[in-house]
Design a protein around this motif. Structure first.
Motif, short mmCIF file in Angstrom:
data_model
loop_
_atom_site.label_atom_id
_atom_site.label_comp_id
_atom_site.label_asym_id
_atom_site.label_seq_id
_atom_site.Cartn_x
_atom_site.Cartn_y
_atom_site.Cartn_z
N GLN A 96 10.16 -3.89 -14.57
CA GLN A 96 11.56 -3.78 -15.00
C GLN A 96 11.73 -4.21 -16.45
O GLN A 96 12.46 -3.58 -17.23
N GLU A 97 11.03 -5.27 -16.83
CA GLU A 97 11.13 -5.77 -18.20
C GLU A 97 10.57 -4.77 -19.21
O GLU A 97 11.05 -4.67 -20.34
N ARG A 98 9.55 -3.99 -18.79
CA ARG A 98 8.96 -3.02 -19.70
C ARG A 98 9.78 -1.73 -19.78
O ARG A 98 9.57 -0.93 -20.69
N GLY A 99 10.68 -1.50 -18.83
CA GLY A 99 11.50 -0.30 -18.87
C GLY A 99 11.41 0.48 -17.57
O GLY A 99 11.41 -0.09 -16.49
N THR A 100 11.33 1.81 -17.69
CA THR A 100 11.24 2.65 -16.50
C THR A 100 9.80 2.77 -16.03
O THR A 100 8.86 2.39 -16.74
N ILE A 101 9.61 3.35 -14.84
CA ILE A 101 8.29 3.44 -14.22
C ILE A 101 7.44 4.50 -14.93
O ILE A 101 7.86 5.65 -15.07
N SER A 102 6.27 4.09 -15.35
CA SER A 102 5.30 5.04 -15.91
C SER A 102 4.46 5.62 -14.78
O SER A 102 4.54 5.19 -13.64
N LYS A 103 3.64 6.59 -15.12
CA LYS A 103 2.83 7.24 -14.09
C LYS A 103 1.86 6.27 -13.43
O LYS A 103 1.77 6.19 -12.20
N TRP A 104 1.15 5.50 -14.26
CA TRP A 104 0.16 4.60 -13.68
C TRP A 104 0.83 3.48 -12.88
O TRP A 104 0.30 3.05 -11.85
N GLU A 105 2.01 3.04 -13.31
CA GLU A 105 2.72 2.01 -12.56
C GLU A 105 3.16 2.55 -11.20
O GLU A 105 3.04 1.86 -10.18
N GLY A 106 3.67 3.78 -11.19
CA GLY A 106 4.07 4.38 -9.92
C GLY A 106 2.93 4.51 -8.95
O GLY A 106 3.07 4.26 -7.74
N GLU A 107 1.77 4.88 -9.49
CA GLU A 107 0.59 5.02 -8.63
C GLU A 107 0.20 3.69 -8.00
O GLU A 107 -0.09 3.62 -6.79
N LEU A 108 0.20 2.63 -8.81
CA LEU A 108 -0.23 1.34 -8.29
C LEU A 108 0.80 0.74 -7.33
O LEU A 108 0.43 0.13 -6.33
N ILE A 109 2.08 0.93 -7.63
CA ILE A 109 3.13 0.42 -6.74
C ILE A 109 3.02 1.09 -5.37
O ILE A 109 3.04 0.43 -4.32
N GLN A 110 2.86 2.41 -5.36
CA GLN A 110 2.81 3.12 -4.09
C GLN A 110 1.50 2.87 -3.34
O GLN A 110 1.49 2.79 -2.11
N SER A 111 0.42 2.73 -4.06
CA SER A 111 -0.85 2.45 -3.38
C SER A 111 -0.83 1.06 -2.76
O SER A 111 -1.34 0.83 -1.66
N TRP A 112 -0.21 0.09 -3.48
CA TRP A 112 -0.06 -1.26 -2.92
C TRP A 112 0.80 -1.20 -1.66
O TRP A 112 0.50 -1.84 -0.66
N TRP A 113 1.89 -0.42 -1.71
CA TRP A 113 2.79 -0.33 -0.56
C TRP A 113 2.09 0.29 0.64
O TRP A 113 2.34 -0.10 1.78
N TYR A 114 1.22 1.26 0.41
CA TYR A 114 0.47 1.86 1.51
C TYR A 114 -0.29 0.79 2.28
O TYR A 114 -0.28 0.76 3.51
N HIS A 115 -0.94 -0.10 1.54
CA HIS A 115 -1.67 -1.19 2.20
C HIS A 115 -0.71 -2.12 2.91
O HIS A 115 -0.89 -2.42 4.10
N HIS A 116 0.30 -2.63 2.21
CA HIS A 116 1.20 -3.63 2.77
C HIS A 116 1.93 -3.09 4.00
O HIS A 116 1.98 -3.75 5.05
#
Length: 337
Positions: A96-116
């Motif tokens: 959030q502090e860096r701004g909007t979601i970039s491609k690599w950030e979206g990938e890591l957020i969703q991959s983390w969520w898949y595990h969790h």
């Protein structure tokens, strides 16, 4: 508002009465309101189902493991869940502090969520399909615990909808709002479970019975997981069901304390736990660190747990490419991956 309120000391809590004034009463080191809706302790006759099963095992636990109310499989597993949630909150705040979601950030957020999402759903199913029926044989399982678990599951699925729609250029504001609610629900459930569920369980089941129950629960988990895989509603998780717990307590405590306590054979570390924990460290933990630091993963980061099953669960296939070696990510030939 939540019926549970954290006191200044996180080990102390009180249950608010629905009506009227409350009195405070000391029970096994906990301050609990003494009223008709309150938890008055595991010896309260309203929980006992039969004279064949008496709530008289707490002294056995005190001799076996003086810190048993904090150091037990339920409390540690809930703490591992909460640790993951707070870690991702820190990561989302950094995004959030860096701004909007970039491609690599979206990938890591969703991959983390898949595990969790995967292991938390498994844990919830294990509570409902194995633990609660087992406990109900000896005592009436408190309804507030099931309601708190329902609230956690409901918010879990609500966040999944947001993850489904997450795309490059989005803000994480709405996700953080729902995340705060998710964290509150899990904290609430953990308070109930630590101070009500565990106390009842340890009053009605001896330490030896607990070791057998936990060992059997792992077999029950594998059975539940196999049925869901056959039905096409789950996928094998290469990071493992217990890896978050290992990350929380450390490999040494898990291998030398928890495994013997719950009668897991020592060979299971090399046969099952070690590889999955290594995958967890290299993907889930690495994802969080990368998001917090703002540095994309660049080496040895093939996210093996992102696959067609992930896409079928969350409906995303338009921008996902789990291979960090793909040419589209390379900016300059001087810096090969």
């Amino acid at each position: 508002s939540s019926p549970l309120t954290m006191a200044a000391d996180s080990t102390d809590f009180q249950i608010r009465p629905r009506n009227g004034k409350s009195q405070r009463r000391r029970t096994s080191g906990l301050q609990i309101n003494a009223n008709s809706d309150a938890f008055l302790g595991p010896t309260d006759p309203k929980y006992q189902k039969s004279s064949a099963f008496r709530p008289d095992k707490l002294e056995d636990w005190d001799h076996y493991h003086p810190d048993h109310m904090k150091d037990n499989s339920w409390t540690l597993q809930d703490a591992a869940k909460l640790t993951e949630i707070t870690s991702m909150k820190d990561a989302l705040l950094a995004v959030q502090e860096r701004g909007t979601i970039s491609k690599w950030e979206g990938e890591l957020i969703q991959s983390w969520w898949y595990h969790h999402y995967g292991w938390v759903v498994d844990h919830s199913q294990l509570m409902r399909n194995y633990w609660v029926p087992l406990l109900e044989i000896r005592f009436h399982y408190p309804e507030p615990l099931l309601e708190a678990l329902d609230a956690c599951d409901s918010q879990l699925h609500k966040i999944s909808v947001i993850m489904l729609r997450l795309k490059v250029g989005d803000s994480v504001d709405s996700l953080l709002k729902e995340w705060a609610c998710y964290e509150d629900n899990v904290v609430n459930y953990k308070l109930y479970n630590d101070n009500m569920g565990v106390m009842l369980y340890h009053a009605y089941f001896s330490p030896d019975e607990d070791s057998e129950n936990v060992n059997n629960s792992y077999d029950a988990f594998l059975s539940i997981k196999r049925k869901r895989i056959v039905k096409g509603t789950a996928e094998k998780n290469p990071t493992g069901f217990l890896s978050p717990l290992i990350e929380l307590v450390g490999e040494d405590k898990f291998r030398n304390d928890l495994m013997p306590r719950y009668t897991f054979p020592c060979y299971m570390w090399d046969k099952y736990f070690a590889e999955r924990y290594r995958n967890y460290s290299q993907t889930v933990v690495a994802n969080i660190n990368a998001l917090i630091e703002g540095l994309p993963l660049t080496q040895n980061t093939e996210l093996s747990h992102i696959n067609t099953k992930y896409q079928s669960m969350f409906g995303r296939s338009d921008y996902y490419n789990p291979n960090p070696l793909a040419a589209e990510y390379q900016k300059d030939k001087r810096y090969p991956p």
